[in-house]
Structure formats: structure tokens, C-alpha cells
Design a protein around this motif. Structure first.
Motif, PDB file in Angstrom:
ATOM      1  N   ARG A 124      11.741 -33.619  58.923  1.00  0.00           N
ATOM      2  CA  ARG A 124      12.895 -33.478  57.738  1.00  0.00           C
ATOM      3  C   ARG A 124      12.075 -33.086  56.819  1.00  0.00           C
ATOM      4  O   ARG A 124      12.859 -32.453  55.774  1.00  0.00           O
ATOM      5  N   GLU A 157       9.695 -31.040  56.144  1.00  0.00           N
ATOM      6  CA  GLU A 157       9.409 -29.702  56.359  1.00  0.00           C
ATOM      7  C   GLU A 157      10.653 -28.973  56.170  1.00  0.00           C
ATOM      8  O   GLU A 157      10.600 -27.720  55.570  1.00  0.00           O
ATOM      9  N   ARG A 158      11.933 -29.409  56.860  1.00  0.00           N
ATOM     10  CA  ARG A 158      13.058 -28.652  56.554  1.00  0.00           C
ATOM     11  C   ARG A 158      13.637 -28.837  55.269  1.00  0.00           C
ATOM     12  O   ARG A 158      14.152 -27.513  54.615  1.00  0.00           O
ATOM     13  N   SER A 159      13.349 -29.659  54.551  1.00  0.00           N
ATOM     14  CA  SER A 159      13.919 -29.773  53.092  1.00  0.00           C
ATOM     15  C   SER A 159      13.036 -28.957  52.126  1.00  0.00           C
ATOM     16  O   SER A 159      13.761 -28.279  51.291  1.00  0.00           O
ATOM     17  N   GLU A 185      11.369 -26.112  53.475  1.00  0.00           N
ATOM     18  CA  GLU A 185      11.342 -24.794  54.135  1.00  0.00           C
ATOM     19  C   GLU A 185       9.908 -24.369  54.137  1.00  0.00           C
ATOM     20  O   GLU A 185       9.660 -23.166  53.767  1.00  0.00           O
ATOM     21  N   ALA A 186       9.077 -25.403  54.630  1.00  0.00           N
ATOM     22  CA  ALA A 186       7.636 -25.095  54.790  1.00  0.00           C
ATOM     23  C   ALA A 186       7.085 -25.861  55.733  1.00  0.00           C
ATOM     24  O   ALA A 186       7.423 -27.044  55.864  1.00  0.00           O
ATOM     25  N   GLY A 227       5.548 -20.422  55.731  1.00  0.00           N
ATOM     26  CA  GLY A 227       6.816 -20.467  56.063  1.00  0.00           C
ATOM     27  C   GLY A 227       7.461 -21.127  57.408  1.00  0.00           C
ATOM     28  O   GLY A 227       6.480 -21.554  58.225  1.00  0.00           O
ATOM     29  N   ILE A 228       8.615 -21.404  57.312  1.00  0.00           N
ATOM     30  CA  ILE A 228       9.299 -22.349  58.485  1.00  0.00           C
ATOM     31  C   ILE A 228       9.186 -21.667  59.657  1.00  0.00           C
ATOM     32  O   ILE A 228       9.207 -22.393  60.915  1.00  0.00           O
ATOM     33  N   PRO A 256       9.739 -27.445  63.126  1.00  0.00           N
ATOM     34  CA  PRO A 256       9.573 -28.754  62.408  1.00  0.00           C
ATOM     35  C   PRO A 256       9.643 -29.970  63.126  1.00  0.00           C
ATOM     36  O   PRO A 256      10.469 -30.198  64.045  1.00  0.00           O
TER      37      PRO A 256
END
Length: 197
Positions: free
Chosen positions: A143, A145-147, A149-150, A178-179, A186
Motif C-alpha cells: 500500500r 508503494e501504490r500510494s 507510485e514507486a 517506477g511501479i 506491489p
């Protein structure tokens, strides 16, 4: 997010490292709990099962909450991975972590199984709770990482010096990509679709 000037480091995904221990604790823990229900033990099966349920919850919560502040701080300060950094495959990271901890995992399973002769079921459920906590912690990192975007990565050499912990004392900082980088989504699970290149 700052760009790290130094390159050429081997990097392992933080979430993959955390997630690597989940299955080797969860499944053997369930097996130990099942086998641990066979002996009557010193406390009896009912008390053992109740104690095991409490230990399961405590183990899950303890692992999930441990070092969350440090993980969050390292994530905030993550520098962009360098051009020459090498991203380690998910399978390599998982295999390396499990190989490095195999004797601890075997010892934990043996202790969980042996404890059934004193307190049936409890040791196995504690072991399973630790595995569940690792899965939940990896999901929490996902979560983060998603918030942002990395994706978060840790230097392999620092990981080795910190006993396999991405938040150990030897880990000075994390790196970010990058994601879509690497072969893990993630949270550290396998990607359902190929990564973009």
C-alpha cells in the motif's frame, strides 16, 4: 525523490524479502498445530487451543506492527535507483532469504511441534501467526508503494549484514523505481501481467 548518485548495486525488493518468510512459517505452523492436537499435553487440548488462538493473534499483530515507523521513514527517504543498479528477480530473493534462514525455520517448526507435549496446538498456531503477520506486513508495504507510485528496494549487501531484515541497522536507506519495474507486484506477489520495459 532524490536520485542516488552511486550505481552498480544489487537491489532486492523490500516487500519480497518480508513476504519470503510467510509461507515457511504459515504452512508448517498449521501442520504443527494439527499434529499438536494429538497429544493431551499438560494443559489439555481445550486450554492449548485457546492459548494457541491468543498466541496466533499476538504473533500476527507483533510482526505486523514491528518497525513500521522505520519502514515508513526509510520509504519516505528512498532515493531513485541508479542507472547501473541491478534489480534482483523475485525468485532469487525468495530463495536466498529462505536458504539463509532454513535452520531457524526448521528449529521453529521443531519447537512448535515439541511444545505440543506441554501445551497442545499452541506452538503451531504461534508459528502460523508469525507467517500471517509477514503476509500482512508485505501487503502494508504494498500500500505504501501504490500510494507513492514507486517500488521499494534494499541493497543486497546491506540486507546480508542486517540478518535479512530490510529495516535492520545495517540498512541506511532504500531505493525506489517506477511501479512497473521488476517481476513482482506491489506487496511482493508475482505479477499477473509482465512488467513494462
Amino acid at each position: 525523490m532524490a536520485r542516488e548518485g552511486r550505481g552498480g548495486q544489487g537491489l532486492a525488493r523490500v516487500a519480497v524479502v518480508v513476504r519470503a518468510g510467510a509461507a515457511p512459517l504459515w504452512w508448517p505452523g498449521l501442520v504443527a498445530a494439527g499434529l499438536g492436537a494429538l497429544p493431551e499435553g499438560l494443559t489439555g487440548r481445550r486450554i492449548g487451543a485457546l492459548a494457541g488462538a491468543a498466541l496466533f493473534l499476538l504473533g500476527t499483530a507483533g510482526v505486523l506492527l514491528a518497525r513500521r515507523g522505520r519502514y515508513a521513514a526509510l520509504a519516505r527517504g528512498a532515493a531513485r535507483a541508479g542507472k547501473y543498479d541491478v534489480l534482483q528477480d523475485r525468485a532469487v530473493t525468495v530463495r536466498g532469504w529462505r536458504r539463509g534462514h532454513r535452520w531457524w525455520l526448521l528449529l521453529g517448526w521443531a519447537l512448535a511441534l515439541g511444545s505440543a507435549f506441554a501445551v497442545p496446538v499452541a506452538g503451531g498456531l504461534l508459528l502460523a501467526g508469525l507467517g500471517a503477520g509477514l503476509w500482512l506486513k508485505a501487503a502494508w508495504i504494498g500500500r505504501l508503494e501504490r500510494s507513492a507510485e514507486a517500488l521499494l528496494w534494499v541493497r543486497v549487501d546491506w540486507l546480508g549484514r542486517s540478518g535479512g531484515s530490510p529495516a535492520g541497522k545495517a540498512v541506511k536507506s532504500l531505493r525506489a523505481t517506477g511501479i512497473a519495474a521488476g517481476d513482482a507486484a506491489p506487496g511482493g506477489a508475482r505479477r499477473r501481467t509482465p512488467a513494462l520495459v
